[in-house]
Design a protein around this motif. Structure first.
Motif, PDB file in Angstrom:
ATOM      1  N   VAL A 140      48.340  51.876 -10.788  1.00  0.00           N
ATOM      2  CA  VAL A 140      48.694  50.824  -9.832  1.00  0.00           C
ATOM      3  C   VAL A 140      50.213  50.671  -9.746  1.00  0.00           C
ATOM      4  O   VAL A 140      50.788  50.607  -8.655  1.00  0.00           O
ATOM      5  CB  VAL A 140      48.048  49.483 -10.233  1.00  0.00           C
ATOM      6  CG1 VAL A 140      48.567  48.353  -9.342  1.00  0.00           C
ATOM      7  CG2 VAL A 140      46.537  49.568 -10.140  1.00  0.00           C
ATOM      8  N   ALA A 141      50.852  50.643 -10.909  1.00  0.00           N
ATOM      9  CA  ALA A 141      52.317  50.481 -10.945  1.00  0.00           C
ATOM     10  C   ALA A 141      53.011  51.668 -10.278  1.00  0.00           C
ATOM     11  O   ALA A 141      54.030  51.491  -9.596  1.00  0.00           O
ATOM     12  CB  ALA A 141      52.789  50.332 -12.391  1.00  0.00           C
ATOM     13  N   LEU A 142      52.457  52.851 -10.465  1.00  0.00           N
ATOM     14  CA  LEU A 142      53.045  54.048  -9.852  1.00  0.00           C
ATOM     15  C   LEU A 142      52.968  53.975  -8.335  1.00  0.00           C
ATOM     16  O   LEU A 142      53.931  54.324  -7.636  1.00  0.00           O
ATOM     17  CB  LEU A 142      52.327  55.300 -10.361  1.00  0.00           C
ATOM     18  CG  LEU A 142      52.859  56.652  -9.850  1.00  0.00           C
ATOM     19  CD1 LEU A 142      54.312  56.839 -10.271  1.00  0.00           C
ATOM     20  CD2 LEU A 142      51.996  57.795 -10.381  1.00  0.00           C
ATOM     21  N   PRO A 178      59.714  55.932 -12.571  1.00  0.00           N
ATOM     22  CA  PRO A 178      59.182  55.657 -13.914  1.00  0.00           C
ATOM     23  C   PRO A 178      59.724  54.366 -14.522  1.00  0.00           C
ATOM     24  O   PRO A 178      59.013  53.685 -15.266  1.00  0.00           O
ATOM     25  CB  PRO A 178      59.608  56.878 -14.732  1.00  0.00           C
ATOM     26  CG  PRO A 178      60.734  57.491 -13.976  1.00  0.00           C
ATOM     27  CD  PRO A 178      60.445  57.209 -12.539  1.00  0.00           C
ATOM     28  N   PHE A 179      60.970  54.031 -14.195  1.00  0.00           N
ATOM     29  CA  PHE A 179      61.530  52.779 -14.700  1.00  0.00           C
ATOM     30  C   PHE A 179      60.755  51.587 -14.149  1.00  0.00           C
ATOM     31  O   PHE A 179      60.419  50.649 -14.882  1.00  0.00           O
ATOM     32  CB  PHE A 179      63.009  52.672 -14.301  1.00  0.00           C
ATOM     33  CG  PHE A 179      63.641  51.346 -14.650  1.00  0.00           C
ATOM     34  CD1 PHE A 179      63.934  51.026 -15.963  1.00  0.00           C
ATOM     35  CD2 PHE A 179      63.921  50.419 -13.650  1.00  0.00           C
ATOM     36  CE1 PHE A 179      64.506  49.798 -16.295  1.00  0.00           C
ATOM     37  CE2 PHE A 179      64.497  49.199 -13.962  1.00  0.00           C
ATOM     38  CZ  PHE A 179      64.780  48.883 -15.286  1.00  0.00           C
ATOM     39  N   VAL A 183      58.537  48.649 -16.150  1.00  0.00           N
ATOM     40  CA  VAL A 183      58.766  47.208 -16.004  1.00  0.00           C
ATOM     41  C   VAL A 183      57.473  46.486 -15.644  1.00  0.00           C
ATOM     42  O   VAL A 183      57.123  45.462 -16.248  1.00  0.00           O
ATOM     43  CB  VAL A 183      59.838  46.929 -14.924  1.00  0.00           C
ATOM     44  CG1 VAL A 183      59.922  45.431 -14.606  1.00  0.00           C
ATOM     45  CG2 VAL A 183      61.193  47.433 -15.387  1.00  0.00           C
ATOM     46  N   ILE A 184      56.729  47.017 -14.688  1.00  0.00           N
ATOM     47  CA  ILE A 184      55.520  46.354 -14.206  1.00  0.00           C
ATOM     48  C   ILE A 184      54.423  46.359 -15.262  1.00  0.00           C
ATOM     49  O   ILE A 184      53.817  45.320 -15.554  1.00  0.00           O
ATOM     50  CB  ILE A 184      55.028  47.015 -12.900  1.00  0.00           C
ATOM     51  CG1 ILE A 184      56.072  46.855 -11.800  1.00  0.00           C
ATOM     52  CG2 ILE A 184      53.692  46.407 -12.465  1.00  0.00           C
ATOM     53  CD1 ILE A 184      55.771  47.636 -10.528  1.00  0.00           C
ATOM     54  N   THR A 282      60.890  44.016  -9.680  1.00  0.00           N
ATOM     55  CA  THR A 282      61.299  45.301  -9.089  1.00  0.00           C
ATOM     56  C   THR A 282      61.582  45.162  -7.596  1.00  0.00           C
ATOM     57  O   THR A 282      62.478  45.821  -7.069  1.00  0.00           O
ATOM     58  CB  THR A 282      60.214  46.369  -9.316  1.00  0.00           C
ATOM     59  OG1 THR A 282      58.969  45.934  -8.751  1.00  0.00           O
ATOM     60  CG2 THR A 282      60.023  46.635 -10.798  1.00  0.00           C
ATOM     61  N   LEU A 283      60.840  44.319  -6.912  1.00  0.00           N
ATOM     62  CA  LEU A 283      61.070  44.129  -5.478  1.00  0.00           C
ATOM     63  C   LEU A 283      62.408  43.452  -5.206  1.00  0.00           C
ATOM     64  O   LEU A 283      63.089  43.769  -4.233  1.00  0.00           O
ATOM     65  CB  LEU A 283      59.943  43.274  -4.875  1.00  0.00           C
ATOM     66  CG  LEU A 283      58.586  43.951  -4.660  1.00  0.00           C
ATOM     67  CD1 LEU A 283      57.545  42.906  -4.262  1.00  0.00           C
ATOM     68  CD2 LEU A 283      58.671  45.036  -3.598  1.00  0.00           C
TER      69      LEU A 283
END
Length: 360
Positions: A140-142, A178-179, A183-184, A282-283
């Motif tokens: 999901v994070a990817l 990947p960073f 984080v997520i 991240t957004l």
């Protein structure tokens, strides 16, 4: 949806022009999310009890927690439903950031729901196997990270902003993907680890998302961003409404989750809220600020890592029990006192995160 209907009436009834303002819709989103939670909670708690979706208490944990056996869990569905409905009602659904955050929250909550359901429906299981749980979270994070990376309209989509400095940022390029995943996923699991005392996680999330909402509003307001020398990101201000929805839902849930808890949020709530905080960071390019505003979550996670690492390497434990909130319980702190003290620290960290606006 109501935003579009009511704002469209502005040409006929001038007071409806107020719906153009993000601050007004944020306030309404808070009230809506809280109202939905209050409306649904009593019957939801009764339903969870009736179908025996109750919390199983670890026998090796603090003995004071044994009295919590039988308390309904998976109450986090209340947070997800009230948040989603509030966002859909008052958010600008043409904004891609809103959809990314909403989808992220729902997906992480769905993973938590599956994990919770396995735990309570099969008493001999520990829930979803770790490799599947983390695999789904990473997936999901990817997807979220790639969606942000491919957003060519955002000049900062692959940049890391360093607080305390004026527009100091690093462009990670493809390595931002990947960073962002780290984080997520890290944020999601950090909130999950913190959810061990009545009201602890829901209260801290409310504090963190409120402070984040202030930062988001400033980043999305061209005038304020220029005045405070903050990076302006076009369209990001709409996420303030989403922060309001999460804040209202968390407060509403806290009404029933405070000590002694009538219901626990379960992984469906903690993974969803943590995923939402990580996605917000991240957004809005506030990944480093997230470490400050969510400092308690970070400390809780580090305490588990240190405890496990120390025991495997030396056979000795650093804390009486990890996560660290259990350490203080075993030292004699009463649960309500532990929770309130952690809230106070969380509030101080939130103020510190807001101070980064002026220290640039």
């Amino acid at each position: 949806m109501l935003y579009y209907v009511l704002y469209a009436l502005r040409d006929y009834i001038s007071p409806f022009n107020v719906f153009r303002y993000i601050t007004f819709r944020t306030a309404v989103a808070i009230i809506t999310a809280m109202g939905i939670t209050f409306l649904l909670a009593p019957e939801t708690i009764k339903f969870l009890k009736r179908i025996s979706l109750t919390q199983q208490i670890r026998s090796d944990g603090p003995q004071t927690h044994l009295t919590k056996a039988g308390t309904p869990t998976m109450g986090g569905v209340l947070i997800v439903i009230s948040t989603a409905v509030s966002i859909l009602l008052w958010g600008n659904l043409s904004n891609r950031h809103v959809w990314i955050l909403l989808i992220s929250t729902i997906c992480f909550s769905a993973i938590g729901f599956w994990d919770d359901f396995l735990k309570v429906s099969k008493r001999n299981t520990k829930g979803l196997r770790a490799k599947y749980k983390f695999g789904l979270q990473i997936g999901v994070a990817l997807a979220i990270a790639v969606a942000q990376y491919l957003n060519v309209s955002d000049p900062y989509s692959t940049s890391l902003i360093v607080p305390f400095f004026k527009k100091w940022l690093f462009d990670f390029g493809i390595f931002y993907v990947p960073f962002s995943v780290f984080v997520i996923v890290g944020s999601s699991n950090a909130v999950n680890l913190t959810d061990g005392l009545d009201g602890l996680a829901s209260g801290l999330v409310a504090i963190a998302v409120f402070a984040t909402g202030v930062l988001v509003y400033i980043s999305g307001h061209a005038g304020l961003a220029q005045y405070l020398q903050v990076i302006y990101i076009n369209g990001i201000g709409e996420l303030t409404v989403c922060c309001g929805a999460i804040f209202g839902a968390s407060l509403g849930f806290l009404w029933y989750n405070t000590h002694p808890a009538e219901v626990f949020m379960g992984d469906v709530g903690s993974l969803g809220l943590g995923g939402a905080l990580g996605t917000l960071a991240t957004l809005t390019k506030h990944e480093i600020v997230l470490v400050v505003v969510g400092g308690i979550f970070v400390i809780e996670t580090i305490s588990v890592i240190l405890q496990v690492g120390s025991f495997k390497l030396t056979g000795k434990r650093i804390f009486r029990m990890a996560p660290i909130h259990h350490h203080f319980e075993l030292k004699g702190w009463l649960e309500p006192k532990t929770v309130v003290r952690f809230w106070i620290i969380g509030f101080m960290l939130a103020l510190l995160s807001l101070a980064t606006i002026k220290l640039r």
